[in-house]
Design a protein around this motif. Structure first.
Motif, PDB file in Angstrom:
ATOM      1  N   HIS A  22      -8.948   4.729 -10.290  1.00 10.50           N
ATOM      2  CA  HIS A  22      -7.782   2.554  -9.959  1.00 10.50           C
ATOM      3  C   HIS A  22      -6.101   3.278  -9.490  1.00 10.50           C
ATOM      4  O   HIS A  22      -6.178   4.170 -10.193  1.00 10.50           O
ATOM      5  N   PHE A  23      -6.508   2.616  -8.370  1.00  8.97           N
ATOM      6  CA  PHE A  23      -4.898   2.566  -7.738  1.00  8.97           C
ATOM      7  C   PHE A  23      -4.701   1.838  -7.825  1.00  8.97           C
ATOM      8  O   PHE A  23      -4.320  -0.015  -8.593  1.00  8.97           O
ATOM      9  N   HIS A  24      -3.101   2.441  -8.398  1.00 12.57           N
ATOM     10  CA  HIS A  24      -2.023   1.032  -8.721  1.00 12.57           C
ATOM     11  C   HIS A  24      -0.631   1.600  -7.691  1.00 12.57           C
ATOM     12  O   HIS A  24      -0.327   2.404  -8.401  1.00 12.57           O
ATOM     13  N   LEU A  25      -0.803   0.411  -7.113  1.00 12.05           N
ATOM     14  CA  LEU A  25      -0.376   0.078  -5.654  1.00 12.05           C
ATOM     15  C   LEU A  25       0.974  -0.173  -5.924  1.00 12.05           C
ATOM     16  O   LEU A  25       0.995  -2.061  -6.789  1.00 12.05           O
ATOM     17  N   SER A  26       2.352  -0.397  -4.933  1.00  8.11           N
ATOM     18  CA  SER A  26       3.362  -1.181  -5.311  1.00  8.11           C
ATOM     19  C   SER A  26       3.520  -1.192  -4.515  1.00  8.11           C
ATOM     20  O   SER A  26       3.373  -0.539  -2.864  1.00  8.11           O
ATOM     21  N   LEU A  27       3.192  -2.196  -3.549  1.00 10.72           N
ATOM     22  CA  LEU A  27       2.922  -2.635  -1.818  1.00 10.72           C
ATOM     23  C   LEU A  27       5.066  -3.275  -1.511  1.00 10.72           C
ATOM     24  O   LEU A  27       5.398  -3.837  -1.749  1.00 10.72           O
ATOM     25  N   GLU A  28       4.616  -2.888  -0.230  1.00  8.21           N
ATOM     26  CA  GLU A  28       5.798  -3.773   0.758  1.00  8.21           C
ATOM     27  C   GLU A  28       5.226  -4.583   1.878  1.00  8.21           C
ATOM     28  O   GLU A  28       4.706  -4.020   3.258  1.00  8.21           O
ATOM     29  N   GLY A  29       4.696  -5.629   1.787  1.00  5.58           N
ATOM     30  CA  GLY A  29       4.039  -6.571   2.689  1.00  5.58           C
ATOM     31  C   GLY A  29       2.510  -5.470   2.640  1.00  5.58           C
ATOM     32  O   GLY A  29       1.376  -5.328   1.618  1.00  5.58           O
TER      33      GLY A  29
ATOM     34  N   THR B 109       3.021  -4.950  -7.027  1.00  5.07           N
ATOM     35  CA  THR B 109       2.384  -4.284  -7.642  1.00  5.07           C
ATOM     36  C   THR B 109       0.529  -5.230  -7.135  1.00  5.07           C
ATOM     37  O   THR B 109       0.322  -5.741  -8.020  1.00  5.07           O
ATOM     38  N   VAL B 110       0.074  -3.964  -6.514  1.00  8.96           N
ATOM     39  CA  VAL B 110      -0.983  -4.739  -6.634  1.00  8.96           C
ATOM     40  C   VAL B 110      -2.334  -3.531  -7.673  1.00  8.96           C
ATOM     41  O   VAL B 110      -2.420  -2.324  -7.699  1.00  8.96           O
ATOM     42  N   ASN B 111      -3.466  -3.425  -7.961  1.00  6.80           N
ATOM     43  CA  ASN B 111      -4.839  -2.865  -8.480  1.00  6.80           C
ATOM     44  C   ASN B 111      -5.724  -2.975  -8.062  1.00  6.80           C
ATOM     45  O   ASN B 111      -6.617  -3.179  -8.321  1.00  6.80           O
ATOM     46  N   ILE B 112      -5.431  -1.363  -7.072  1.00  2.81           N
ATOM     47  CA  ILE B 112      -7.054  -1.003  -6.484  1.00  2.81           C
ATOM     48  C   ILE B 112      -8.014  -0.528  -7.500  1.00  2.81           C
ATOM     49  O   ILE B 112      -7.652   0.580  -7.849  1.00  2.81           O
ATOM     50  N   GLY B 113      -8.501  -1.933  -8.078  1.00  3.47           N
ATOM     51  CA  GLY B 113      -9.121  -1.442 -10.081  1.00  3.47           C
ATOM     52  C   GLY B 113     -10.143  -0.426 -10.002  1.00  3.47           C
ATOM     53  O   GLY B 113     -10.740  -0.193  -8.891  1.00  3.47           O
ATOM     54  N   PRO B 114     -10.315  -0.435 -11.322  1.00  2.00           N
ATOM     55  CA  PRO B 114     -11.517   0.304 -11.254  1.00  2.00           C
ATOM     56  C   PRO B 114     -13.111  -0.011 -10.835  1.00  2.00           C
ATOM     57  O   PRO B 114     -14.247   0.325  -9.716  1.00  2.00           O
TER      58      PRO B 114
ATOM     59  N   GLU C 117       2.745  -2.523   3.762  1.00  6.30           N
ATOM     60  CA  GLU C 117       2.905  -0.544   3.486  1.00  6.30           C
ATOM     61  C   GLU C 117       2.555  -0.297   1.716  1.00  6.30           C
ATOM     62  O   GLU C 117       3.703  -1.686   1.021  1.00  6.30           O
ATOM     63  N   VAL C 118       2.605   0.986   1.923  1.00  6.35           N
ATOM     64  CA  VAL C 118       2.294   0.676  -0.044  1.00  6.35           C
ATOM     65  C   VAL C 118       3.147   1.795   0.029  1.00  6.35           C
ATOM     66  O   VAL C 118       4.172   2.824   0.459  1.00  6.35           O
ATOM     67  N   ARG C 119       3.581   1.492  -1.186  1.00  7.55           N
ATOM     68  CA  ARG C 119       5.642   2.337  -1.424  1.00  7.55           C
ATOM     69  C   ARG C 119       5.671   3.526  -2.362  1.00  7.55           C
ATOM     70  O   ARG C 119       5.383   4.339  -2.375  1.00  7.55           O
ATOM     71  N   LYS C 120       4.555   2.958  -3.477  1.00  6.38           N
ATOM     72  CA  LYS C 120       4.273   3.975  -4.754  1.00  6.38           C
ATOM     73  C   LYS C 120       2.656   3.743  -5.121  1.00  6.38           C
ATOM     74  O   LYS C 120       2.446   2.992  -5.387  1.00  6.38           O
ATOM     75  N   VAL C 121       2.208   5.053  -5.181  1.00  4.71           N
ATOM     76  CA  VAL C 121       0.613   5.466  -5.370  1.00  4.71           C
ATOM     77  C   VAL C 121       0.666   5.608  -7.045  1.00  4.71           C
ATOM     78  O   VAL C 121       1.360   6.907  -6.914  1.00  4.71           O
ATOM     79  N   ASP C 122       0.371   5.300  -7.934  1.00  2.68           N
ATOM     80  CA  ASP C 122      -0.455   5.980  -9.104  1.00  2.68           C
ATOM     81  C   ASP C 122      -1.975   5.626  -9.445  1.00  2.68           C
ATOM     82  O   ASP C 122      -2.038   4.647  -9.768  1.00  2.68           O
ATOM     83  N   ILE C 123      -2.057   7.139  -9.354  1.00  2.00           N
ATOM     84  CA  ILE C 123      -3.467   7.020  -9.228  1.00  2.00           C
ATOM     85  C   ILE C 123      -4.352   7.107 -10.655  1.00  2.00           C
ATOM     86  O   ILE C 123      -3.511   7.902 -11.341  1.00  2.00           O
ATOM     87  N   HIS C 124      -4.994   6.145 -12.041  1.00  2.00           N
ATOM     88  CA  HIS C 124      -5.434   6.761 -13.056  1.00  2.00           C
ATOM     89  C   HIS C 124      -6.614   7.221 -12.632  1.00  2.00           C
ATOM     90  O   HIS C 124      -7.909   6.619 -12.007  1.00  2.00           O
TER      91      HIS C 124
END
Lengths: 522, 148, 358, 214
Positions: free
Chosen positions: A180-187, A165-170, A189-196
């Motif tokens: 703040h994008f809270h991403l979970s990455l597969e290499g 998981t990577v924070n493309i953060g505030p 590829e972005v698997r899941k995006v959670d936007i705060h």
């Protein structure tokens, strides 16, 4: 005046499903309300995207301890975010909403601020200096058969711990502000995006409830500072319609011209920031070079470069300076030549076309269901321009083409903006030479009081439809003032189209959606 | 399949579009620069007089201003930037007590330049000047005392 | 043509007369090392200043002009500030690799820097397989970037490092192919011989079409090798904040910053050596008076002039194009550059065999 | 060896505002400054540091757009040497806090400030960063960033003009030129640096009591 039909909670769901099937596919706005004794509730403004006729439905619950309303997030996809916002500010739980978390405030925030009985003292919510606890589980509410509300903790983990998981953060160069994008990455590829969001939530709507009407004008400039003029135009128009104040023809001309100048300024910034986010710093600098010319004109007339403070209730702050028309014509001619340069340096560049074509496609139905108005909606083929749907000021009498593209990808979104610059110049050229004489401001009483009732007005802001809703109880300060965010539907759309793209595409989609974060968080 | 999508076609189209981009930057390399040299051009810098830099209270040559300490500006200011302290003075002829301005404090750090105070002032005693060079090191220096 | 060999022999003989042979060799090595590092730093400072000014010129602005006469002292103030910055050691980073990485990158660029032929005889290393050695030495710079990315315990720099690994390794291939095309034309791999051969006409003119294609391919893969502009994915500002050197502060970051500029100088140096004739003056067969006049300009001016022209070309490319995505970078390499490189090599060999070169 | 008044090209010393704080700093440093060589070295390093302040790209709201136009071609703060806006706090010397800092953003700002390499500075741009500006009474806004991090220069304005931001940066340059680096007290070395008590001119009327004539 706006007629609102109240519906009982029992048949609320059925009326909504009926309306949705009848063609009301655009949820324009959802306004959380606290009517003290009559209870907490929400007003839904729906619109049919083809026939443009609107209906206003309201529903309320008198139970203040744990209020609960049925969710409509399965009918309109943007309702998922609107309901999270109403839960955050009013504490109304929406049953059936699959991920009801606070949208803006921190997880450990005490109380719901927009309620009338909210205590704003510092002790309850001091400045917490430790970083916010990350939410592991989404939360869903459901009514148990014995009618008491149960919080069913959905096992849908938002972001699995073992994923990368990577924070493309505030604080990030490419988030156009503090998103703040809270991403979970597969290499890559972005698997899941959670936007705060919420990092720039300033509680403007709560402040407006304790300000007189002229004082609330200043907040609209700071909402979406790139369509400051249009926002303020919307609020002034709403207050003037409510007061029944007639504005002179000259003011209509000036407001329309300044709106279009502000739209060009915002589209130039959108092009520049997209170029910078994709690595072409030179494209950014060229866009800003033209933008500085508009800022000069704005400063000459209104005194402010970015925040103009120019529209006032009843007209404009000061008359236009004598050299205004000449400068604007000069600028328009120069801009027509320069725009060719943007196409050569950046837009027709093979690197950009490969990176933007087919990236982040938003279909027309999704755009309507998300309520993503503005350039994003028009790039997906949905004619959502407020200037055409509900013309205001001079837009009824001026001929201009509404730019529609059907590709729906990041490439088309940029093309729509650049072609809209040319349309705005076309509008200005029709108006600039025949600004009628007349006084620039009609006198108003020092204390402005609106009659009882609910009033709305909406305007085509630079990046979408900006609506103003005022409920007034007849005294100096509004009972409730709500601004329709142009950016929140874009974030809801981004939440869906960013799944499965690469990191570089995520930045391209973010830049092409062109959201302004203070407008989302208010 | 059109020429553009063939193997050679993509190369030719790519090279052409890259070349036009580079032509534009090359022309830009030799054009006159648009930078304004701020500190050097301080004397000739023309800022529009409607620009709101800082609130000032103009005084005529004997040093008295037009402010009658009515407090309207303090009331209309949305975030409490202006604070007026007055004292009541009994006027000799009429014997009535009249409010006189003692101190007019204006916090430049909190002002949002919305011009409501200037619009509300009945006497036109305060106005915005376009003096923008106000950066300071110490927060207390931002609280200005406007009346002499 | 001034010949530095005489000067070097003079120094050599004077040193041998003063001290035993082994000590003389040691002193000569130290002298050569000091000159190389000195030139390395001087060129780095000139390059940083040139980059800022050229970038500003392309963006119709002025660039640094308040520090010193035309902003000349700007880079010196950057160096002073960089020297004093606090070096933060990261909590659970792999300390040895973290500190080793910048030196690996600088070492690889320093070795390749010393192979460049500044003038006839003014060259630190001159093996008979010169070009091959440059290719080998410049390729272990990637290790430094990979180690930096991995060891600084930061997810962004990890992504940046993996990207740079994939990109630089694949672009070594097309760079090697374009150099190979020129070696086929010149027949030898020794750098001084390469340049000697070009005194009767630069390879880019003698090798006509295949040489020009090789030159364009070389510029593109050189750009990718130094992680610049369209290929600056490892430290993509707008995606991965500062890419593989996110966690480096103070002199650690300073070394990366200098090494990036010097890699660009080396790429341009090699390009001017094998394509534009290094220190060989401009030569048109037949116009003897003209050739004679050209010889009066010293070799080092020729070499630096050509190198800084190629650097300007690289900067022009950098400040015009947006950034590529990682899959496009690899598609460009494997589907376009390698096939064209092989075809080009074939054409060049046919031309050389049939004698169609000038 | 006396430390001279800091000189900025093409603006005379008298025309700057708030020279008193600078003179106090100079007097304090001149008391301990005895060695000539160290003094000379100090001046050289201060010259180097003041002409190459790399700012962190940190913009939360409207002042961020003015920060971008300061970096663009018309005002071009690359002339002063601040051209490279670094994205990682490790390599930045200064945080230009451009925009409102809310309760949710305060820990992020504090964490960024702690991650920066030591000779670091903070410039509060705009009313929101100085005192909460238009949103002073809001429940979610921090009234001034000097409550959580020490601030070196305040640039008033909402948003301040690009020239005002450049003027503020020049003030920061003067403050950097007046610092003692070798041996002896340096403002940043005192650990636990407490921001001075922010003054409140008038307590902001939260329950809007204006319109007293009612």
């Amino acid at each position: 005046m706006m007629e609102v039909t109240f519906v009982e909670i029992e048949e609320f769901r059925s009326t909504m499903i009926h309306l949705h099937r009848k063609g009301m596919d655009f949820l324009r706005e959802m306004i959380g309300m606290d009517w003290n004794e009559e209870g907490l509730g929400a007003i839904y403004i729906l619109e049919n995207s083809d026939t443009h006729e609107c209906t206003e439905i309201a529903v309320r619950t008198t139970d203040r301890e744990n209020p609960e309303l049925p969710s409509v997030s399965d009918l309109w996809m943007v309702a998922e975010f609107y309901e999270r916002e109403v839960f955050d500010f009013y504490g109304i739980r929406f049953t059936g909403h699959h991920d009801l978390r606070r949208l803006f405030l921190r997880k450990d925030w005490v109380g719901h601020p927009l309620r009338k009985d909210y205590d704003t003292s510092e002790e309850i919510n001091p400045i917490r200096m430790e970083s916010e606890p990350v939410e592991e589980f989404s939360r869903e509410y459901d009514i148990k058969d014995d009618k008491e509300l149960a919080e069913k903790v959905e096992k849908l983990k938002i972001l699995h711990y073992d994923q990368y998981t990577v924070n493309i953060g505030p604080q990030h160069p490419a988030t156009h502000g503090v998103l703040h994008f809270h991403l979970s990455l597969e290499g890559e590829e972005v698997r899941k995006v959670d936007i705060h969001c919420g990092y720039i939530h300033r509680g403007i709507e709560k402040l407006c409830e304790s300000r007189t009407y002229p004082q609330t004008l200043a907040f609209t400039d700071r909402l979406d500072y790139l369509s400051a003029h249009q926002n303020r135009h919307a609020l002034c128009m709403c207050i003037e319609n409510a007061m029944g104040l007639e504005v002179t023809e000259r003011v209509q001309y000036i407001r329309t011209i300044m709106d279009e100048l502000q739209r060009i300024d915002s589209h130039l910034l959108m092009y520049s920031c997209m170029a910078m986010d994709m690595g072409a710093i030179t494209g950014f600098i060229y866009g800003f070079r033209e933008r500085e010319k508009i800022l000069d004109i704005m400063e000459e007339v209104t005194g402010g470069r970015l925040i103009q403070n120019y529209n006032v209730i009843g007209g404009v702050q000061a008359d236009i300076t004598p050299g205004f028309a000449q400068k604007v014509k000069e600028y328009c001619n120069d801009q027509k030549k320069r725009i060719r340069e943007y196409y050569d340096v950046f837009v027709n560049n093979v690197i950009f076309t490969n990176r933007a074509k087919g990236v982040g496609v938003l279909t027309r139905n999704d755009a309507i269901s998300f309520g993503a108005t503005g350039g994003t909606g028009r790039a997906s083929g949905w004619a959502c321009d407020v200037r055409k749907r509900h013309p205001y000021a001079m837009y009824g009498k001026v001929d201009f083409k509404e730019i529609i593209h059907t590709g729906g990808d990041s490439y088309d979104r940029l093309l729509v903006r650049l072609e809209e610059i040319m349309q705005s110049i076309h509008i200005i050229e029709q108006l600039i030479d025949n600004i009628p004489e007349g006084d620039f401001r009609t006198k108003t009483k020092p204390i402005i009081k609106l009659p009882e009732g609910r009033f709305t007005a909406s305007v085509e802001g630079s990046r979408g439809e900006f609506g103003v809703f005022i409920e007034s109880r007849g005294d100096k300060t509004p009972y409730r003032m709500k601004f329709r965010p142009t950016g929140l539907p874009l974030i809801a759309a981004a939440h869906k189209i960013m799944k499965g793209c690469k990191i570089a595409d995520l930045i391209t989609i973010g830049a092409s959606l062109d959201y302004v974060i203070p407008d989302i968080d208010r | 399949m059109s020429f553009k999508n063939t193997y050679i076609g993509t190369i030719v189209y790519a090279v052409k579009s890259l070349a036009t981009g580079m032509k534009v930057t090359l022309c830009e390399f030799f054009t006159r620069k648009v930078t304004e040299h701020y500190p050097e051009n301080r004397k000739t810098l023309k800022i529009s007089d409607r620009h709101r830099g800082v609130l000032v209270m103009p005084h005529d040559d004997e040093g008295n201003n037009k402010c009658i300490a009515c407090g309207l500006c303090q009331m209309t200011c949305p975030n409490g930037t202006i604070s007026i302290t007055t004292k009541s003075v009994t006027d000799e002829e009429t014997g009535k007590s009249k409010k006189v301005l003692v101190e007019y404090n204006y916090d430049l750090g909190a002002c949002m330049f919305c011009q409501l105070c200037v619009n509300a002032c009945p006497k036109g005693a305060i106005e915005f000047s376009n003096e923008f060079e106000n950066a300071v090191f110490d927060r207390k220096k931002l609280v200005l005392k406007l009346n002499k | 043509m001034t010949d530095f060999n005489t000067i070097i022999e003079a120094i050599d003989s004077s040193l041998n007369s003063m001290m035993p042979h082994s000590a003389a060799v040691l002193v000569e090595c130290i002298l050569a090392a000091v000159c190389a590092i000195g030139a390395y730093l001087v060129f780095a400072i000139i390059m940083i200043y040139m980059e800022r000014k050229v970038c500003a010129a392309f963006q119709c602005r002025v660039g640094p002009d308040r520090v010193g006469k035309w902003g000349i002292l700007q880079v010196f103030s950057d160096v002073f500030k960089m020297l004093i910055k606090e070096i933060i050691d990261i909590k659970n980073s792999d300390r040895i690799l973290y500190n080793l990485a910048p030196f690996l990158v600088v070492m690889s660029s320093l070795i390749t820097f010393s192979c460049l032929p500044f003038a006839r005889g003014l060259q630190v290393l001159d093996f008979n397989i010169g070009i091959f050695f440059i290719m080998a030495a410049s390729s272990f710079g990637i290790l430094g970037i990979l180690l930096a990315g991995w060891s600084s315990n930061n997810k962004f720099s990890m992504i940046g490092a993996i990207r740079s690994g994939g990109q630089m390794i694949s672009y070594e291939l097309s760079m090697g192919l374009s150099i190979l095309t020129l070696v086929v034309l010149s027949g030898s791999m020794q750098i001084s011989e390469l340049v000697e051969d070009q005194t009767r006409g630069w390879f880019i003119f003698r090798g006509h079409i295949p040489a020009v294609i090789a030159f364009i391919m070389y510029i593109i893969s050189g750009n990718a090798e130094t992680n610049r502009a369209p290929f600056d994915l490892p430290e993509a500002e707008s995606e991965l904040t500062a890419g593989f050197h996110t966690e480096y502060s103070g002199m650690g970051f300073g070394l990366f910053y200098v090494a990036e500029f010097m890699n660009m100088f080396i790429i341009a140096g090699i390009a001017s050596t094998i394509f534009l004739g290094g220190w060989a003056p401009f030569y048109i067969s037949g116009l003897d008076g003209f050739n004679e006049a050209m010889c009066w300009i010293p070799g080092i001016v020729w070499f630096l002039g050509k190198t800084f022209f190629v650097i300007w070309l690289l900067m022009w490319i950098r400040w015009t194009f947006p950034r590529l995505r990682i899959d496009q970078v690899l598609v460009l390499e494997w589907k376009y550059m390698v096939p064209i490189g092989l075809l080009n090599l074939l054409i060049m060999t046919i031309c050389v065999v049939m004698g169609w070169t000038f | 060896m006396e430390m001279k008044k800091p000189v900025i090209k093409s603006i005379p010393y008298e025309e700057f505002k708030d020279n008193e704080t600078l003179e106090a700093l100079i007097a304090e440093i001149n008391k301990e400054r005895t060695n000539v060589v160290l003094g000379r070295l100090d001046d050289l390093i201060n010259w180097g540091r003041s002409n190459s302040l790399w700012s962190l790209t940190f913009a939360t709201s409207c002042c961020g757009i003015e920060f971008m136009s300061v970096g663009a071609s018309r005002y071009d703060f690359a002339r002063f040497g601040f051209e490279v806006t670094r994205n990682s706090p490790r390599q930045a010397d200064l945080i230009m806090c451009a925009g409102t800092i809310t309760h949710k953003m305060a820990p992020v700002l504090k964490r960024l400030y702690d991650q920066m390499a030591e000779p670091k500075y903070v410039v509060a741009v705009g009313g929101c960063a100085i005192s909460g500006g238009p949103f002073k009474g809001s429940y979610h806004v921090l009234n001034g960033i000097d409550k959580i991090i020490p601030v070196d220069v305040y640039i008033p304005g909402c948003p301040p003009r690009p020239e005002a931001i450049l003027y503020g940066m020049m003030q920061l340059q003067r403050k950097v030129k007046v610092e003692k680096f070798f041996g002896g007290k340096n403002k940043h070395q005192q650990k636990g640096y407490m921001p001075d008590e922010p003054i409140i001119v008038t307590n902001c009327p939260t329950e809007q009591t204006n319109g007293k004539d009612e």
